[in-house]
Design an enzyme around this catalytic site. Structure first.
Site, PDB file in Angstrom:
ATOM      1  N   GLY A   1       0.848  -1.184   0.000  1.00 35.50           N
ATOM      2  CA  GLY A   1       0.000   0.000   0.000  1.00 35.50           C
ATOM      3  C   GLY A   1       0.879   1.228   0.000  1.00 35.50           C
TER       4      GLY A   1
ATOM      5  CB  CYS B   1       5.320  -4.162   0.063  1.00 34.17           C
ATOM      6  SG  CYS B   1       6.079  -2.557  -0.247  1.00 34.17           S
ATOM      7  CE1 TYR B   2       1.522   1.168   5.569  1.00 31.48           C
ATOM      8  CE2 TYR B   2      -0.115  -0.577   5.737  1.00 31.48           C
ATOM      9  CZ  TYR B   2       0.387   0.641   6.157  1.00 31.48           C
ATOM     10  OH  TYR B   2      -0.247   1.324   7.166  1.00 31.48           O
TER      11      TYR B   2
ATOM     12  CG  HIS C   1       5.764  -5.645  -4.688  1.00 31.29           C
ATOM     13  ND1 HIS C   1       4.490  -5.450  -4.201  1.00 31.29           N
ATOM     14  CD2 HIS C   1       6.475  -4.557  -4.319  1.00 31.29           C
ATOM     15  CE1 HIS C   1       4.431  -4.300  -3.575  1.00 31.29           C
ATOM     16  NE2 HIS C   1       5.614  -3.727  -3.634  1.00 31.29           N
TER      17      HIS C   1
ATOM     18  CD  GLU D   1       2.595  -8.255  -5.320  1.00 31.67           C
ATOM     19  OE1 GLU D   1       3.436  -8.971  -4.745  1.00 31.67           O
ATOM     20  OE2 GLU D   1       2.359  -7.103  -4.954  1.00 31.67           O
TER      21      GLU D   1
ATOM     22  CB  SER E   1     -21.633  -7.796 -26.009  1.00 33.00           C
ATOM     23  OG  SER E   1     -20.599  -8.475 -25.318  1.00 33.00           O
ATOM     24  N   GLY E   2     -20.702 -10.416 -27.884  1.00 33.05           N
ATOM     25  CA  GLY E   2     -19.500 -10.826 -28.596  1.00 33.05           C
ATOM     26  C   GLY E   2     -18.310 -10.846 -27.665  1.00 33.05           C
ATOM     27  N   GLY E   3     -18.454 -10.236 -26.475  1.00 31.61           N
ATOM     28  CA  GLY E   3     -17.374 -10.257 -25.496  1.00 31.61           C
ATOM     29  C   GLY E   3     -17.300 -11.620 -24.812  1.00 31.61           C
ATOM     30  CB  VAL E   4     -14.435 -13.289 -23.123  1.00 30.37           C
ATOM     31  CG1 VAL E   4     -14.182 -14.598 -22.421  1.00 30.37           C
ATOM     32  CG2 VAL E   4     -13.493 -13.088 -24.281  1.00 30.37           C
ATOM     33  CG  ASP E   5     -15.985 -10.926 -19.225  1.00 28.54           C
ATOM     34  OD1 ASP E   5     -15.146 -11.820 -19.409  1.00 28.54           O
ATOM     35  OD2 ASP E   5     -15.681  -9.761 -18.907  1.00 28.54           O
ATOM     36  CB  SER E   6     -21.894 -11.242 -22.339  1.00 30.36           C
ATOM     37  OG  SER E   6     -21.417 -11.199 -23.662  1.00 30.36           O
TER      38      SER E   6
ATOM     39  CE  LYS F   1     -11.677 -10.877 -20.466  1.00 25.14           C
ATOM     40  NZ  LYS F   1     -12.857  -9.981 -20.446  1.00 25.14           N
TER      41      LYS F   1
END
Ligand code: XMP
Length: 526
Positions: A71, A98-99, A184, A186, A238-243, A382
């Protein structure tokens, strides 16, 4: 950060479903999501919670271990975020990053020195390859980004590693199972970072790694079926991956009681409406999918509109109107399926790391139509969403599509949206995508597309003078779309793009390549 309170029906794992869970307590880190993703990659379910979450709340959620994020604050700042006072006595294993390490050191009686910033790579000298550093070589590179540093560890802790600048770059108390690292783990710049997380989760906490997308699908399908019961649901594809993945998951659970509506606003890429509907029909034969060609009405509404934000507003409103009309034809509907994913939830939660975005085109609909939201992907990142889609049989071509803005080509076309300009841009965009495909479009190249900057330029073709549109080519690399760099695509590809765009798209007289990163530019031109 506020606790993330689900606003509607959702299917995220309960403690019984994900028996091993870890919480990342967010001290305002840029990287909290990266930590959570890293933990999920070790097959342990993980969620991000506010810094001061109490041990009672953690116990209620079934949390077995805690990671304290980094942070921007100094532990000496009067309003610095603190641990819940009872956390250290809770017996939970803790890893401070870190923090997170500084806050641990301070709370347990170590010494933290203010104002000694260090940013960038550093060489870690490992004194004891144990605990979170088990299996580490004597020297390895790590990524630093801190203001304060720990000078001496609290009693009971052993210094595991140092760098030139940080005398306590890693520390641990194996008896209490509390560890801290100044660097870090990550980020990709710490090559052995994943090993730190793995050591903590599996070695220190003894977690087995039971979280898999297959297990998620197995649990989610009956849970959605129970939730929806005999009711009906709709989804806007919509053509998007998520929907697409949300629709596939709900279709698997409730079959024909889900109807998908694809509103074709006429601002899609070449072949998009056909590709999306075909991919769906192939994966779910007989699935009710309505494709509505509303391009003429969108163009009418956009006539004379030049301002990008107004374009977005007009398109959003018209989308909702068309969707509502079509949904009205289905009969009574109770649920609206949305492809909200975990980063959307975190980013909309407010607080120190928030970037608020409007993620969905159907905003406003749930209240107007009195629909309950069904957001089956709320808990997923994702890459997990893509894996769920693959488990459900959706093709790669759908799962690895590059992101595409909801308002479509309208925001890649500076100035007025006319049928002719949309057609020209669509053709140019198809050529750009074809030429970039072999370079890994959608994977190595996060987005690659054509833009019409609305400039005319003089050219000479055959024996005549031309005065046509300029096409700008934008190709970027990115991890999450928040920052981006322009892709170093080979000159031969640029040469082919230029020749094809000018020769194959009537009305184009010049091609330029956009060499701006984000920041300072955005990915889209509008
Ligand atoms: P910018 O241009 O802000 O884009 O760097 C970041 C990412 O968001 C996408 N984008 C949009 N997506 N509606 C959307 O659904 C929009 O209005 C919109 N504007 C930008 C963009 O394609 C990129 O992936």
């Amino acid at each position: 950060m506020e606790a993330v309170v689900p606003s509607a029906a959702q299917v995220s794992p309960s403690p019984e479903d994900a028996p091993e869970r870890v919480a990342v307590l967010d001290f305002g880190a840029q990287y909290a999501q990266l930590i959570a993703r890293g933990v999920r990659e070790c097959h342990v379910y993980c969620e991000i919670l506010p810094a001061g979450t109490s041990p009672a709340e953690l116990a209620a959620r079934g949390v077995a271990a805690v990671i304290l994020s980094g942070g921007p604050a100094s532990v000496y700042a009067p309003d610095a975020p603190r641990l819940h006072p009872a956390l250290l006595a809770s017996g939970l294993p803790i890893l401070g990053i870190c923090y997170g390490q500084q806050v641990l050191a301070q709370a347990l009686g170590g010494e933290v020195a203010p104002g000694s910033p260090e940013f960038g790579p550093a060489e870690l000298e490992v004194a004891h390859a144990e605990g979170v550093l088990a299996g580490f070589p004597p020297h390895t590179s790590v990524w630093m980004s801190h203001g304060d540093r720990v000078l001496s560890p609290p009693s009971g802790f052993r210094v595991l590693a140092r760098t030139d600048h940080a005398p306590v770059a890693a520390m641990g108390d194996p008896r209490r199972r509390i560890y801290g690292v100044q660097f870090h783990p990550e980020v990709a710049h710490t090559p052995l970072g994943t090993q730190v997380l793995r050591n903590f989760l599996h070695g220190v906490c003894g977690l087995q790694g039971l979280w898999t997308v297959e297990a998620f699908v197995e649990r989610a399908v009956p849970a959605i079926a129970r939730e929806v019961g005999e009711a009906r649901a709709i989804v806007a594809l919509s053509g998007g991956v998520d929907s697409a993945v949300a629709a596939a998951l709900v279709a698997r659970a409730v079959g024909e009681r889900l109807t998908a509506i694809f509103v074709d606003h006429g601002l899609n890429r070449e072949g998009e409406a056909e590709d999306v509907t075909a991919a769906f029909t192939a994966a779910f034969p007989g699935f009710p999918l309505m494709r509505v060609d509303a391009s003429a009405r969108f163009l009418r509404r956009l006539a004379g509109v030049r301002d990008p934000e107004r374009k977005r507003r007009v398109i959003g409103e018209e989308f909702v109107t068309v969707f509502e009309e079509e949904a009205g034809r289905i009969g009574p509907v109770d649920f609206l399926v949305q492809g909200t994913i975990y980063p959307d939830v975190v980013e909309s939660g407010g607080g120190a790391t928030a970037t608020i975005k409007t993620h969905h085109n159907v905003g406003g609909l749930p209240e107007r139509m009195r629909l309950r939201l069904l957001e089956p992907l709320r808990a997923l990142f994702k890459d997990e969403v893509r894996a769920v889609g693959a488990t459900l049989g959706l093709p790669d071509a759908l799962l690895w599509r590059q992101p595409f803005p909801g308002p479509g080509l309208a925001v890649r076309l500076i100035g007025e949206v006319t049928g002719e300009r949309v057609a020209l841009l669509r053709r140019a965009d198809a050529i750009v995508r074809q030429e970039l495909q072999p370079l890994g479009l959608g994977r190595e190249i996060w987005q690659g597309f054509a833009v019409l900057p609305g400039i005319r330029s003089v050219g000479v073709m055959g024996d005549g003078r031309t005065y046509g549109e300029v096409v700008a080519v934008r190709a970027i690399t990115s991890r999450d779309g928040m920052t981006a760099d322009w892709a170093r695509i080979p000159h031969e590809v640029l040469a082919r793009l230029s020749a094809r765009l000018v020769n194959e798209v009537p009305g184009v007289s010049r091609v330029v390549y956009d060499v701006t990163s984000k920041p300072p530019a955005t990915i889209e031109w509008e």
